[in-house]
Design an enzyme around this catalytic site. Structure first.
Site, PDB file in Angstrom:
ATOM      1  N   HIS A 183       0.869  -1.341   0.085  1.00 26.36           N
ATOM      2  CA  HIS A 183      -0.063   0.000  -0.115  1.00 26.36           C
ATOM      3  C   HIS A 183       0.875   1.530  -0.037  1.00 26.36           C
ATOM      4  O   HIS A 183       1.914   1.093   0.361  1.00 26.36           O
ATOM      5  CB  HIS A 183      -1.061  -0.013   1.332  1.00 26.36           C
ATOM      6  CG  HIS A 183      -0.217  -0.088   2.549  1.00 26.36           C
ATOM      7  ND1 HIS A 183       0.687   1.030   2.884  1.00 26.36           N
ATOM      8  CD2 HIS A 183      -0.029  -1.292   3.333  1.00 26.36           C
ATOM      9  CE1 HIS A 183       1.218   0.649   4.210  1.00 26.36           C
ATOM     10  NE2 HIS A 183       0.622  -0.496   4.413  1.00 26.36           N
TER      11      HIS A 183
ATOM     12  N   ASP B  60       3.698  -4.681   3.520  1.00 25.23           N
ATOM     13  CA  ASP B  60       4.985  -5.132   3.283  1.00 25.23           C
ATOM     14  C   ASP B  60       5.311  -6.556   3.781  1.00 25.23           C
ATOM     15  O   ASP B  60       6.047  -7.209   3.286  1.00 25.23           O
ATOM     16  CB  ASP B  60       5.858  -4.096   4.323  1.00 25.23           C
ATOM     17  CG  ASP B  60       5.155  -3.799   5.471  1.00 25.23           C
ATOM     18  OD1 ASP B  60       4.135  -4.335   6.037  1.00 25.23           O
ATOM     19  OD2 ASP B  60       6.071  -3.219   6.441  1.00 25.23           O
TER      20      ASP B  60
END
Length: 414
Positions: free
Chosen positions: A34, A310
């Site tokens: 993101h 992540d």
């Protein structure tokens, strides 16, 4: 521009030019983190870790910021230009782009920003199982499709550090002292005592109970959250100097990420953990590149964008033994909007190959909101696929060999 960056960009441009003349790009899957989000902790909580105040965000904790949306859109626009030049995307073909997002606000908003810039004017739906639900691609254990052995996960993590987390952590003392100096604003760490503050050395190394397969405590885990918040505020253009911070620049940020990456590598890239967390995603990814029954999106989708976190990319990288490095970041670091890009090419000899690269904006491009195009591209580095990569410039991996590597990495027998 640094020499290493000029070489990397030049090599990528040459490889792209050569590919366009004799090869056909058939499909692309972009697995992206993101974009820039607000810190997960409150400013008051973060200020317990530093001598100076922290910037405030205008959105709730963990939400994509307005600037984060713009930065993602600029990455999407770059991808659109790049893949239009490669002949993959055509302006009138709205079905070419397919978007999938995990269930958080920041991933859904990220996918929307990508879709709007990859296919401007097209009604591209962002597919998701919906907020409040569990997506097996991102959380297979919670979804119940993978059974996790938490004791084995801890053993696998401990086994990588000789069974001694304290000794492993102690080897990072110089980096912890540097971070302490940055946070507590003294010339050299460890800084003098500061009542009421949480310090990097206060956290003792060990395992913690919770939802993580092998959650960690200690200086590395402490640093992981704090430095992510530094990165997000920096990328969001926040004014640290105006709040009295000194010595916070790109070089200091890059150094500060060391402990974060050490924690991520141990917690998420350990093989058993990575297989448990990313095995299902890897299978779906392989099926997508082959237009198989378990593909993400329809067969006619030429570019599939997947918006995750992540941890998503870190665990997949650990599972498939993928490594990358970009100037200004630590090895295998995943900045906001950073992505693993999987391309399926048909070479002029008829062989289909997979080429992988890691790409994302530099710290400077994030902070300055740099417009991206062929002359000013994001950072990019080819990724070698262990078990099938070759000595070709882009480390070609035959499509069938890619499937074999994924199958071998995700199998649970033996």
């Amino acid at each position: 521009m640094r020499l290493s960056l000029r070489i990397a960009v030049g090599a990528l441009a040459l490889a792209s030019a050569g590919a366009a003349s004799a090869e056909t790009l058939e499909k692309v899957v972009i697995l992206s983190r993101h974009g820039v989000r607000a810190a997960m902790s409150s400013p008051e909580r973060l200020e317990e870790t530093s001598a100076r105040p922290w910037p405030r965000f205008e959105v709730p904790a963990g939400h994509l910021t307005a600037r984060g949306e713009t930065l993602v859109a600029r990455m999407g626009d770059y991808y659109r230009q790049h893949y239009a030049a490669q002949g993959l995307l055509k302006p009138s073909d709205c079905a070419s782009v397919y978007a999938w997002a995990n269930v958080t606000q920041r991933t859904i908003a990220t996918a929307k920003a990508y879709a709007g810039s990859l296919a401007p004017g097209c009604p591209v739906t962002v597919n998701t199982v919906g907020e409040g639900n569990i997506d097996p691609m991102f959380e297979p254990v919670k979804a119940g499709i993978v059974k996790a052995d938490h004791a084995l996960a801890r053993a696998a993590v401990a086994g990588r550090v000789g069974g001694d987390l304290a000794a492993w952590s102690a080897s990072h003392n110089p980096e912890a002292e540097q971070l302490d100096a940055l946070l507590m604003q003294c010339d050299q760490g460890p800084c003098p005592p500061a009542p009421g503050k949480r310090r990097v050395f206060d956290a003792k190394p060990g395992f913690v109970d919770g939802e993580e397969l092998a959650g960690l405590s200690g200086p590395e885990a402490f640093a992981s959250g704090v430095t992510e918040s530094l990165l997000m505020a920096w990328a969001d253009g926040r004014d640290f100097a105006g709040l009295g911070w000194k010595g916070l620049d790109e070089e200091a940020l890059t150094r500060s990420f060391f402990l974060h990456q050490a924690e991520f590598d141990l917690r998420l890239r350990t093989p058993y953990v990575a297989r448990t967390l990313a095995g299902h995603l890897a299978d779906r990814l392989a099926a997508t590149l082959q237009d198989g029954a378990a593909a993400i999106g329809p067969a006619d989708a030429k570019l599939v964008i997947i918006a995750g976190h992540d941890g998503t990319l870190a665990s997949l990288g650990g599972l498939l033994r993928m490594e990358w490095a970009l100037p200004g970041y630590q090895p295998n670091q995943i900045q906001p909007g950073g992505a693993l890009v999987f391309e399926r090419w048909r070479r002029d000899d008829g062989v289909r190959v997979v080429r992988v690269r890691f790409t994302g904006q530099s710290l400077s491009q994030l902070r300055k909101m740099t417009a991206l195009d062929a002359k000013t591209p994001p950072l990019s580095a080819p990724v070698f696929m262990q078990g099938c990569g070759t000595a070709a410039p882009a480390f070609d991996c035959r499509l069938e060999d890619f499937e074999t590597v994924v199958r071998g990495a995700t199998r649970t027998d033996g």
